[in-house]
Motif scaffolding. Sequence first.
Motif, PDB file in Angstrom:
ATOM      1  N   VAL A 111      15.881 -67.492 -38.019  1.00  0.00           N
ATOM      2  CA  VAL A 111      15.651 -66.069 -38.279  1.00  0.00           C
ATOM      3  C   VAL A 111      16.240 -65.283 -37.117  1.00  0.00           C
ATOM      4  O   VAL A 111      15.857 -65.497 -35.969  1.00  0.00           O
ATOM      5  CB  VAL A 111      14.132 -65.781 -38.426  1.00  0.00           C
ATOM      6  CG1 VAL A 111      13.887 -64.288 -38.558  1.00  0.00           C
ATOM      7  CG2 VAL A 111      13.569 -66.514 -39.635  1.00  0.00           C
ATOM      8  N   TYR A 112      17.194 -64.396 -37.411  1.00  0.00           N
ATOM      9  CA  TYR A 112      17.872 -63.660 -36.339  1.00  0.00           C
ATOM     10  C   TYR A 112      16.992 -62.578 -35.718  1.00  0.00           C
ATOM     11  O   TYR A 112      16.977 -62.388 -34.523  1.00  0.00           O
ATOM     12  CB  TYR A 112      19.147 -62.989 -36.874  1.00  0.00           C
ATOM     13  CG  TYR A 112      20.281 -63.947 -37.097  1.00  0.00           C
ATOM     14  CD1 TYR A 112      21.000 -64.461 -36.029  1.00  0.00           C
ATOM     15  CD2 TYR A 112      20.640 -64.342 -38.385  1.00  0.00           C
ATOM     16  CE1 TYR A 112      22.043 -65.352 -36.233  1.00  0.00           C
ATOM     17  CE2 TYR A 112      21.674 -65.228 -38.599  1.00  0.00           C
ATOM     18  CZ  TYR A 112      22.386 -65.725 -37.519  1.00  0.00           C
ATOM     19  OH  TYR A 112      23.405 -66.597 -37.720  1.00  0.00           O
ATOM     20  N   ASP A 113      16.290 -61.851 -36.597  1.00  0.00           N
ATOM     21  CA  ASP A 113      15.529 -60.695 -36.126  1.00  0.00           C
ATOM     22  C   ASP A 113      14.223 -61.154 -35.471  1.00  0.00           C
ATOM     23  O   ASP A 113      13.387 -61.767 -36.123  1.00  0.00           O
ATOM     24  CB  ASP A 113      15.228 -59.787 -37.328  1.00  0.00           C
ATOM     25  CG  ASP A 113      14.588 -58.480 -36.904  1.00  0.00           C
ATOM     26  OD1 ASP A 113      14.141 -58.392 -35.745  1.00  0.00           O
ATOM     27  OD2 ASP A 113      14.529 -57.562 -37.728  1.00  0.00           O
ATOM     28  N   PRO A 114      14.033 -60.852 -34.180  1.00  0.00           N
ATOM     29  CA  PRO A 114      12.837 -61.336 -33.501  1.00  0.00           C
ATOM     30  C   PRO A 114      11.545 -60.678 -33.997  1.00  0.00           C
ATOM     31  O   PRO A 114      10.459 -61.196 -33.759  1.00  0.00           O
ATOM     32  CB  PRO A 114      13.074 -60.962 -32.029  1.00  0.00           C
ATOM     33  CG  PRO A 114      14.497 -60.557 -31.922  1.00  0.00           C
ATOM     34  CD  PRO A 114      14.910 -60.098 -33.278  1.00  0.00           C
ATOM     35  N   ASN A 115      11.668 -59.531 -34.701  1.00  0.00           N
ATOM     36  CA  ASN A 115      10.471 -58.763 -35.054  1.00  0.00           C
ATOM     37  C   ASN A 115       9.442 -59.521 -35.882  1.00  0.00           C
ATOM     38  O   ASN A 115       8.251 -59.391 -35.675  1.00  0.00           O
ATOM     39  CB  ASN A 115      10.872 -57.505 -35.835  1.00  0.00           C
ATOM     40  CG  ASN A 115      11.421 -56.444 -34.903  1.00  0.00           C
ATOM     41  OD1 ASN A 115      11.242 -56.554 -33.686  1.00  0.00           O
ATOM     42  ND2 ASN A 115      12.089 -55.451 -35.452  1.00  0.00           N
TER      43      ASN A 115
ATOM     44  N   SER B  53      10.899 -54.722 -45.070  1.00  0.00           N
ATOM     45  CA  SER B  53      10.534 -56.088 -44.725  1.00  0.00           C
ATOM     46  C   SER B  53      10.582 -56.270 -43.203  1.00  0.00           C
ATOM     47  O   SER B  53      10.660 -57.376 -42.695  1.00  0.00           O
ATOM     48  CB  SER B  53      11.440 -57.100 -45.430  1.00  0.00           C
ATOM     49  OG  SER B  53      12.783 -56.905 -45.060  1.00  0.00           O
ATOM     50  N   ASP B  54      10.532 -55.152 -42.492  1.00  0.00           N
ATOM     51  CA  ASP B  54      10.474 -55.185 -41.030  1.00  0.00           C
ATOM     52  C   ASP B  54       9.043 -54.871 -40.603  1.00  0.00           C
ATOM     53  O   ASP B  54       8.476 -53.861 -40.998  1.00  0.00           O
ATOM     54  CB  ASP B  54      11.460 -54.151 -40.461  1.00  0.00           C
ATOM     55  CG  ASP B  54      11.549 -54.223 -38.947  1.00  0.00           C
ATOM     56  OD1 ASP B  54      10.520 -54.544 -38.300  1.00  0.00           O
ATOM     57  OD2 ASP B  54      12.629 -53.955 -38.401  1.00  0.00           O
ATOM     58  N   ARG B  55       8.511 -55.718 -39.763  1.00  0.00           N
ATOM     59  CA  ARG B  55       7.120 -55.591 -39.337  1.00  0.00           C
ATOM     60  C   ARG B  55       6.830 -54.202 -38.751  1.00  0.00           C
ATOM     61  O   ARG B  55       5.786 -53.618 -39.000  1.00  0.00           O
ATOM     62  CB  ARG B  55       6.823 -56.664 -38.298  1.00  0.00           C
ATOM     63  CG  ARG B  55       5.376 -56.801 -37.942  1.00  0.00           C
ATOM     64  CD  ARG B  55       5.178 -58.014 -37.070  1.00  0.00           C
ATOM     65  NE  ARG B  55       5.868 -57.827 -35.803  1.00  0.00           N
ATOM     66  CZ  ARG B  55       5.235 -57.761 -34.626  1.00  0.00           C
ATOM     67  NH1 ARG B  55       3.939 -57.849 -34.567  1.00  0.00           N
ATOM     68  NH2 ARG B  55       5.923 -57.604 -33.508  1.00  0.00           N
ATOM     69  N   CYS B  83       5.400 -58.106 -48.789  1.00  0.00           N
ATOM     70  CA  CYS B  83       4.001 -58.253 -49.201  1.00  0.00           C
ATOM     71  C   CYS B  83       3.216 -59.068 -48.173  1.00  0.00           C
ATOM     72  O   CYS B  83       2.077 -58.737 -47.839  1.00  0.00           O
ATOM     73  CB  CYS B  83       3.902 -58.923 -50.573  1.00  0.00           C
ATOM     74  SG  CYS B  83       4.363 -57.829 -51.919  1.00  0.00           S
ATOM     75  N   LEU B  84       3.814 -60.128 -47.672  1.00  0.00           N
ATOM     76  CA  LEU B  84       3.106 -60.961 -46.694  1.00  0.00           C
ATOM     77  C   LEU B  84       2.848 -60.181 -45.404  1.00  0.00           C
ATOM     78  O   LEU B  84       1.777 -60.290 -44.807  1.00  0.00           O
ATOM     79  CB  LEU B  84       3.900 -62.239 -46.400  1.00  0.00           C
ATOM     80  CG  LEU B  84       3.971 -63.245 -47.558  1.00  0.00           C
ATOM     81  CD1 LEU B  84       4.851 -64.435 -47.178  1.00  0.00           C
ATOM     82  CD2 LEU B  84       2.592 -63.725 -47.966  1.00  0.00           C
ATOM     83  N   LEU B  85       3.814 -59.361 -44.995  1.00  0.00           N
ATOM     84  CA  LEU B  85       3.623 -58.543 -43.795  1.00  0.00           C
ATOM     85  C   LEU B  85       2.476 -57.556 -44.007  1.00  0.00           C
ATOM     86  O   LEU B  85       1.650 -57.359 -43.116  1.00  0.00           O
ATOM     87  CB  LEU B  85       4.903 -57.774 -43.458  1.00  0.00           C
ATOM     88  CG  LEU B  85       6.062 -58.589 -42.866  1.00  0.00           C
ATOM     89  CD1 LEU B  85       7.313 -57.733 -42.771  1.00  0.00           C
ATOM     90  CD2 LEU B  85       5.700 -59.136 -41.489  1.00  0.00           C
TER      91      LEU B  85
END
Lengths: 149, 219
Positions: A111-115, B53-55, B83-85
């Motif tokens: 997974v590239y994005d560390p977030n 889909s970004d936290r 959805c999981l986030l």
Amino acid sequence: MAIIKGTVKKKEYYIVIIGCGRLGSRIASLLSSQGHSVVVVDRDEDALQALSYEFSGFTILGEATELDTLKNAKLDKADIALVLSPDDNTNIMIALVAKEYFSTPRVIARVYDPNNLEVFSQFGIEIICPTLLAVESIKEALEIAGDES
Amino acid sequence: MKVVMVGGRNIAYHLTRTFLNKGHNVIVVNRDESFCADMAKKFRATVIHGDGSDRHVIEQLELAKDDLFVALTMHDSDNLVSCLLAKQAFDIENTAALVNDPDNKEVFRRMGIHTVVSPTEILATAIEDSMLREEIVNIFPNSDKVAIFRVQIKEGAPVLGKKIREAEIPEEGVIGAILRGRDVVIPRGDTMIEEQDVLIVLMNAKAQTRVLERLIGEE
């Protein structure tokens, strides 16, 4: 060294690799030359054909996001799944499917994005983040003392 | 109640309208900037331009446990991650996701997504039903395991005039009730199948074609 913690060390593992790009193809050749049974899945025929002559495993042409493709790759029998497609969320989904649906003992996803790392590490999959690895390497190269956290 | 809608174009548009009309608080999250601008002009919804889909995007939504979270993008993996986030960040019970690949329904359910909708499957069922002859109606189209059909018996049906016991209905199917005129008959082995009977038939979805063919014949 046992690749799967808590299991008897095997000489040969059955390893499914999803994504046959630069990383996937190299790992595939490496593991295959070490005597493991390796199956590589990619949706691009050219990518599969670019595997080196050292690679003696099987290739499967198909969308790894589809269950049928993963069934074809016999993911349910695999010891290890390496999920290395170029898309983060695709990798997370495939890794979760491997863990939850096929009960693969060891699942590693790139997974590239560390977030989103922490969140998905809680689901029993291992995540490798090239971005963070590069940060570490550069830090080391520059001999910057990072704060220990 | 807040309703969050991640991704999607037409579906997001119409759902936003529907939920606003019902008096809910709608939050639209979309990666497409011009779509966001458009939505902000048309509706009194909160519109956020960003990756659902970004936290970090999800976490700034300030949701509560009983809010509704809907993921509508064209990519199943993005919908699952969103959805999981949301579940992780706010303990949301009601997450809903659209799946494009019907096989993913099962995967999403296992991961705890509350409602999983597959437009492909809905269309496939609708098309199949309309192609099947009109004397058969699928009255329980939401299951891929059990099928319940309403079947009208017309002249020429192989089971017409036979007792249930002799009708040779495949083992995977059973006639649960017969609507005969204004009456309901719960059939036994010696119940005779008559013309114009409407049968309520339960069957294993996998054997559906065979059972139906036995009842009303092949076309």
